[in-house]
Design a protein around this motif. Structure first.
Motif, PDB file in Angstrom:
ATOM      1  N   GLY A  19      30.258  48.576  41.096  1.00 47.15           N
ATOM      2  CA  GLY A  19      29.484  49.031  39.953  1.00 47.15           C
ATOM      3  C   GLY A  19      30.036  50.309  39.352  1.00 47.15           C
ATOM      4  N   ASP A  20      29.118  51.189  38.930  1.00 45.66           N
ATOM      5  CA  ASP A  20      29.535  52.424  38.251  1.00 45.66           C
ATOM      6  C   ASP A  20      29.856  53.550  39.229  1.00 45.66           C
ATOM      7  N   ARG A  21      29.942  53.221  40.507  1.00 45.45           N
ATOM      8  CA  ARG A  21      30.299  54.236  41.501  1.00 45.45           C
ATOM      9  C   ARG A  21      31.800  54.475  41.551  1.00 45.45           C
ATOM     10  N   VAL A  22      32.568  53.622  40.852  1.00 43.99           N
ATOM     11  CA  VAL A  22      34.012  53.820  40.760  1.00 43.99           C
ATOM     12  C   VAL A  22      34.420  53.801  39.296  1.00 43.99           C
ATOM     13  N   THR A  23      35.588  54.374  39.027  1.00 46.02           N
ATOM     14  CA  THR A  23      36.148  54.353  37.674  1.00 46.02           C
ATOM     15  C   THR A  23      37.584  53.830  37.754  1.00 46.02           C
ATOM     16  N   GLY A  24      38.083  53.403  36.610  1.00 48.88           N
ATOM     17  CA  GLY A  24      39.479  52.995  36.517  1.00 48.88           C
ATOM     18  C   GLY A  24      39.855  51.840  37.423  1.00 48.88           C
ATOM     19  N   LEU A  25      38.909  50.929  37.640  1.00 49.93           N
ATOM     20  CA  LEU A  25      39.211  49.818  38.544  1.00 49.93           C
ATOM     21  C   LEU A  25      40.286  48.921  37.932  1.00 49.93           C
ATOM     22  N   ASP A  26      41.355  48.724  38.677  1.00 51.37           N
ATOM     23  CA  ASP A  26      42.466  47.873  38.252  1.00 51.37           C
ATOM     24  C   ASP A  26      42.615  46.732  39.248  1.00 51.37           C
ATOM     25  N   ALA A  27      42.690  45.505  38.751  1.00 47.68           N
ATOM     26  CA  ALA A  27      42.801  44.324  39.607  1.00 47.68           C
ATOM     27  C   ALA A  27      43.995  43.492  39.159  1.00 47.68           C
ATOM     28  N   GLN A  28      44.905  43.254  40.080  1.00 46.37           N
ATOM     29  CA  GLN A  28      46.113  42.485  39.781  1.00 46.37           C
ATOM     30  C   GLN A  28      46.276  41.353  40.791  1.00 46.37           C
ATOM     31  N   LYS A  29      46.507  40.150  40.272  1.00 44.23           N
ATOM     32  CA  LYS A  29      46.848  39.038  41.148  1.00 44.23           C
ATOM     33  C   LYS A  29      48.346  39.069  41.419  1.00 44.23           C
ATOM     34  N   ARG A  30      48.693  38.966  42.679  1.00 40.38           N
ATOM     35  CA  ARG A  30      50.091  38.944  43.088  1.00 40.38           C
ATOM     36  C   ARG A  30      50.280  37.832  44.111  1.00 40.38           C
ATOM     37  N   THR A  31      51.512  37.574  44.466  1.00 42.07           N
ATOM     38  CA  THR A  31      51.791  36.601  45.515  1.00 42.07           C
ATOM     39  C   THR A  31      52.745  37.194  46.539  1.00 42.07           C
ATOM     40  N   VAL A  32      52.630  36.699  47.749  1.00 41.27           N
ATOM     41  CA  VAL A  32      53.571  37.043  48.814  1.00 41.27           C
ATOM     42  C   VAL A  32      54.263  35.751  49.227  1.00 41.27           C
ATOM     43  N   ARG A  33      55.567  35.815  49.381  1.00 38.61           N
ATOM     44  CA  ARG A  33      56.330  34.623  49.737  1.00 38.61           C
ATOM     45  C   ARG A  33      56.392  34.478  51.254  1.00 38.61           C
ATOM     46  N   ILE A  34      56.114  33.276  51.729  1.00 41.19           N
ATOM     47  CA  ILE A  34      56.116  32.962  53.152  1.00 41.19           C
ATOM     48  C   ILE A  34      57.214  31.932  53.405  1.00 41.19           C
ATOM     49  N   ASP A  35      58.215  32.318  54.197  1.00 38.44           N
ATOM     50  CA  ASP A  35      59.361  31.447  54.449  1.00 38.44           C
ATOM     51  C   ASP A  35      59.424  30.926  55.887  1.00 38.44           C
ATOM     52  N   LEU A  36      58.357  31.120  56.631  1.00 38.86           N
ATOM     53  CA  LEU A  36      58.389  30.800  58.060  1.00 38.86           C
ATOM     54  C   LEU A  36      58.120  29.327  58.363  1.00 38.86           C
ATOM     55  N   PHE A  37      57.596  28.574  57.381  1.00 38.96           N
ATOM     56  CA  PHE A  37      57.108  27.227  57.659  1.00 38.96           C
ATOM     57  C   PHE A  37      57.805  26.179  56.791  1.00 38.96           C
TER      58      PHE A  37
END
Length: 278
Positions: free
Chosen positions: A194-212
């Motif tokens: 809510g309003d208890r924080v400011t400047g909230l930034d949200a980014q979707k990212r991915t991590v590559r998994i090569d083990l499988f």
């Protein structure tokens, strides 16, 4: 009064169950072999630097706490499951960094108000069953103007789909418990803080998994190392048909991810959130 006592006892039982689940297998293998880059990415996004006080909530083996300490911060790594600390202590010692390891509940942090310059959590706090309580505690212990940083798996990403795949085979969640991948939705996180924080930034990212390279490689790794997966298989262990059904469902999920990437690797989506306490 009786209802209040009953609620406290129910919460204690739930947290004991969570602690037992995360102590299964070897979560340190998951953190170090699959997602070692997530902790440093979160530390960098939060601007952690020398001389700052950092709290890593639901720290596990210190995937974010150790990089924060390596940046020169004074770090407390807190988790409900202290059985996870030993691999973190060993790794911190190898790197020559200092971390204070503390047992504690993300929904009732045993720490004073306005204590930390940065409060962060790397695919950790999302597994606290009561999201609002965990968010409230995160804000409470962060100093005004301090930074809150979170990495959470998204509902639409691979791990979110894995939990959806396992759900029909798992025991029913207790009343009031919320699905962990909700933390991977920006609108949910904004509502929690809510309003208890400011400047909230949200980014979707991915991590590559090569083990499988093959679906069975993924399935067997998680059946051996990842507490939630181990717990689900134990729940259906006396029903071979259901075990086979879950095996097949997880294999199909992994194959879809491999096919989507067009190679032997997978791309697992997460949400990176940073904000400042108002």
């Amino acid at each position: 009064m009786t209802e209040s006592i009953d609620a406290v006892e129910a919460d204690r039982a739930l947290k004991a169950k969570h602690r037992k689940m995360w102590a299964l297998g070897n979560y340190a293998n998951v953190a170090t072999q699959l997602i070692p880059d997530l902790g440093p990415a979160l530390v960098e996004a939060c601007g952690v630097r020398a001389g700052t006080r950092v709290l890593d909530v639901a720290a596990g083996a210190g995937n974010a706490a150790i990089p924060a300490a390596a940046a020169g911060a004074e770090v407390v790594a807190l988790d409900l499951t202290p059985e996870l600390f030993d691999p973190g202590r060993e790794r911190a010692a190898q790197l020559g960094v200092s971390v204070e390891w503390r047992e504690g509940d993300a929904e009732a942090l045993p720490l004073p108000d306005d204590t930390f310059d940065t409060v962060l959590s790397c695919v950790g706090i999302m597994f606290a069953p009561h999201h609002q309580a965990a968010a409230d505690e995160t804000v409470r212990v962060c100093r005004p103007g301090g930074t809150i940083g979170l990495i959470s798996w998204t509902p639409e990403g691979f791990i979110g789909e894995m939990f959806a795949t396992m759900k029909p085979y798992a025991p029913a969640p207790p009343p009031g418990a919320q699905p962990p991948p909700l933390w991977g939705r920006a609108d949910h996180v904004r509502e929690l803080f809510g309003d208890r924080v400011t400047g909230l930034d949200a980014q979707k990212r991915t991590v590559r998994i090569d083990l499988f390279p093959k679906p069975a490689d993924f399935r067997e790794f998680f059946k051996a190392n990842y507490g939630p997966t181990i717990a689900v298989y134990r729940n259906i262990g006396d029903d071979p048909d259901r075990v086979t059904g879950l095996d097949d469902a997880l294999d199909a999920l992994a194959q879809r991810s491999l096919d989507a990437s067009g190679s032997d690797g997978m791309e697992w989506e997460y949400l990176l959130v940073t904000a400042q306490k108002a």
